[in-house]
Design a protein around this motif. Structure first.
Motif, mmCIF file in Angstrom:
data_model
loop_
_atom_site.group_PDB
_atom_site.id
_atom_site.type_symbol
_atom_site.label_atom_id
_atom_site.label_comp_id
_atom_site.label_asym_id
_atom_site.label_seq_id
_atom_site.Cartn_x
_atom_site.Cartn_y
_atom_site.Cartn_z
ATOM 1 N N PHE A 18 1.014 -1.071 -0.252
ATOM 2 C CA PHE A 18 -0.288 0.028 -0.390
ATOM 3 C C PHE A 18 0.858 1.263 -0.115
ATOM 4 C CE2 PHE A 18 -2.794 -3.286 2.247
ATOM 5 C CZ PHE A 18 -4.121 -3.778 1.007
ATOM 6 N N LEU A 19 2.347 1.087 -0.392
ATOM 7 C CA LEU A 19 2.903 2.259 -0.423
ATOM 8 C C LEU A 19 2.726 3.777 -1.463
ATOM 9 C CD1 LEU A 19 4.950 2.246 -2.747
ATOM 10 C CD2 LEU A 19 6.825 0.715 -1.244
ATOM 11 N N GLU A 57 4.222 6.569 -3.661
ATOM 12 C CA GLU A 57 5.876 6.976 -3.794
ATOM 13 C C GLU A 57 5.804 8.937 -3.070
ATOM 14 O OE1 GLU A 57 6.284 7.202 -8.712
ATOM 15 O OE2 GLU A 57 5.240 5.252 -8.475
ATOM 16 N N TYR A 85 -7.121 14.181 1.671
ATOM 17 C CA TYR A 85 -7.509 13.003 0.109
ATOM 18 C C TYR A 85 -8.560 13.757 -0.528
ATOM 19 C CZ TYR A 85 -5.114 9.912 -2.531
ATOM 20 O OH TYR A 85 -4.351 9.452 -3.497
ATOM 21 N N TYR A 118 -8.129 16.688 -2.919
ATOM 22 C CA TYR A 118 -7.798 17.678 -3.552
ATOM 23 C C TYR A 118 -8.174 17.266 -4.640
ATOM 24 C CZ TYR A 118 -3.667 18.180 0.056
ATOM 25 O OH TYR A 118 -3.564 17.769 1.128
ATOM 26 N N ARG A 154 -4.270 22.722 -8.762
ATOM 27 C CA ARG A 154 -4.020 22.203 -7.277
ATOM 28 C C ARG A 154 -5.234 23.487 -6.507
ATOM 29 N NH1 ARG A 154 -4.437 16.824 -6.097
ATOM 30 N NH2 ARG A 154 -2.932 15.343 -6.990
#
Ligand code: UDX
Length: 425
Positions: free
Chosen positions: A150-151, A153, A247, A249, A404
């Motif tokens: 579940f990592l 980047e 979470y 954006y 963003r």
């Protein structure tokens, strides 16, 4: 423990370094000799914060070696982690050819009671496929399991050292206990379940997050129709503990090596099992259409893209990575090229590898925006978000597209930029 990690891509390198840093004896295996040679010298072929340092530290400790030899890596391994790529096949599902090939190659060297773990993202049922291959060639008894990754980047080292949870898919108590023992120093949130459930957990987590992004992008579009501000709406919904305020954006759509692929693979899997009318199809299509839709809409607001000088800030798919796979910048730049704009780009790490017609990559924000009619802040790199755009304001109308919603509109407006956010006026 003695661990073999097969595949030294992104997940493989991070995982080998983290387990070796916890004192395990780790062999990283890859069929690519060049990769093995450079990793053995401590050279990571991509940018990931903290990884170079961790890899070099563990190489010096002697806990970590890299090899191209299955015999060398597998013979003594108690746990074998499969972390090879699963590109999408023609029907949209994960192509398992590399995963199945590892099973073929490792089978003759398996040690008694070895645990073969799939970490690659694969559809439910893959364990049975590799078991079948292993049984044909292995001379010993073994178990298979699924421990999805579940990592993220950009925070991969931290996520692997301190995962939010460890999902162990195994119906064999001894194997599940051993895998729990391996992961317990990293997390006390260990959940044991069937391999099929573990694999569905991975697809479901990524698809849910992708759906959440697609949802907030759609709500942002509606806000633009009625004068609502999406950031206020996020504040208005986020206090509900069932929803949360993170979470969320809105932007040019999700990218990267996981979400686009996992959503379309789950959609294809659904179709293959007879559930054709599925949400994942729609999420995938909406995300694919997201950047072209925004670029059309924004093009009208800036008076057309033709002959406009446009600065693209942020080429990677997210901050703190040099990865441009499925990055929104690709569709943005392609749209601008097709519509006659002159484009400059800046990214602290990523390089533009696409068509360079009317595109030039600059070394700094200052150079990228030097003549811009339109600035598009695509990715929230700290170098971009903290930049003082008052210093570079030109004596002409300049549009600032906050892709963003990371900037305070009033500051840019007071500096005479024409500000355009996502889902806000
Ligand atoms: C993701 C999952 O988060 C991770 O658990 C899984 O193992 C691999 O896939 P990653 O692809 O590294 O990780 O990036 P993530 O930070 O989740 O972002 C994915 C994409 O969604 C990026 O393009 C990002 O910019 C976009 N995003 C994210 C949004 O558009 N809005 C948000 O609110 C969050």
């Amino acid at each position: 423990m003695k661990i073999a990690c097969i595949g030294t891509g992104f997940v493989g390198v991070v995982t080998t370094a983290v387990f070796a840093s916890h004192g395990h004896e780790v062999a990283g295996l890859d069929i690519d000799e060049n990769k093995v040679a450079s990793l053995s010298k401590g050279q990571v072929p991509f940018f990931e914060p903290g990884l170079n340092e961790l890899l070099n530290k563990t190489l010096v400790s002697g806990n970590l070696t890299f090899t191209t030899s299955y015999q060398e890596a597998i013979t003594d391994a108690e746990i074998i982690l499969i972390m090879v790529g699963t590109p999408s096949a023609a029907d949209g599902q994960a192509d398992l050819k590399y995963v199945l090939a590892t099973a073929e190659s490792m089978a003759p060297y398996l040690k008694e009671d070895a645990i073969v773990v799939i970490k690659s993202t694969v559809p439910p049922g893959t364990n049975k496929k590799i078991e079948k291959i292993l049984k044909q060639k292995a001379k010993v008894s073994f178990t298979t399991a699924s421990v999805p990754e579940f990592l993220r980047e950009g925070t991969a080292v931290e996520d692997t050292l301190h995962p939010s949870r460890v999902v162990i898919g195994s119906t064999n108590k001894k194997a599940a206990d051993k895998l729990a023992q391996l992961h317990r120093p990293l997390s006390d949130r260990i959940i044991v379940m069937k391999p099929e459930s573990a694999q569905m957990s991975k697809y479901a987590a990524n698809t849910y997050l992708a759906t959440r992004i697609t949802f907030i992008n759609q709500v942002a579009d509606l806000c633009e129709k009625n004068g609502a501000d999406i950031q206020e709406v996020i504040a208005g919904i986020g206090e509900d503990s069932r929803i949360g305020d993170h979470y969320w954006y809105p932007g040019f759509g999700y990218g990267g090596s996981c979400f686009p692929k996992d959503v379309s693979e789950l959609a294809a899997y659904s179709r293959a099992v007879g559930e054709s009318d599925n949400l994942m199809n729609k999420v995938h299509d909406l995300n694919q259409a997201r950047t072209p839709y925004l670029m059309e809409k924004l093009g009208k607001k800036v008076g057309g893209w033709k002959n406009k000088k446009v600065a693209i800030l942020g080429l990677s798919f997210k901050p703190n990575t040099d990865d441009t796979r499925e990055a929104p910048s690709i569709a943005i730049i392609n749209h601008l090229q097709q519509n006659g704009a002159e484009v400059t780009g800046f990214d602290p790490m990523a390089k533009w590898r696409g068509d360079s017609t009317n595109f030039s990559q600059k070394e700094s924000v200052v150079e990228a925006v030097a003549e811009a009619d339109v600035i598009i802040a695509v990715i929230e790199w700290p170098e971009i978000v903290s930049f003082d755009f008052s210093k570079t304001k030109l004596d002409k109308q300049q549009f600032f597209i906050d892709g963003r919603n990371q900037f305070e509109p009033s500051i840019l407006i007071n500096n005479n930029y024409t500000y355009l956010g996502i889902g806000r006026k």
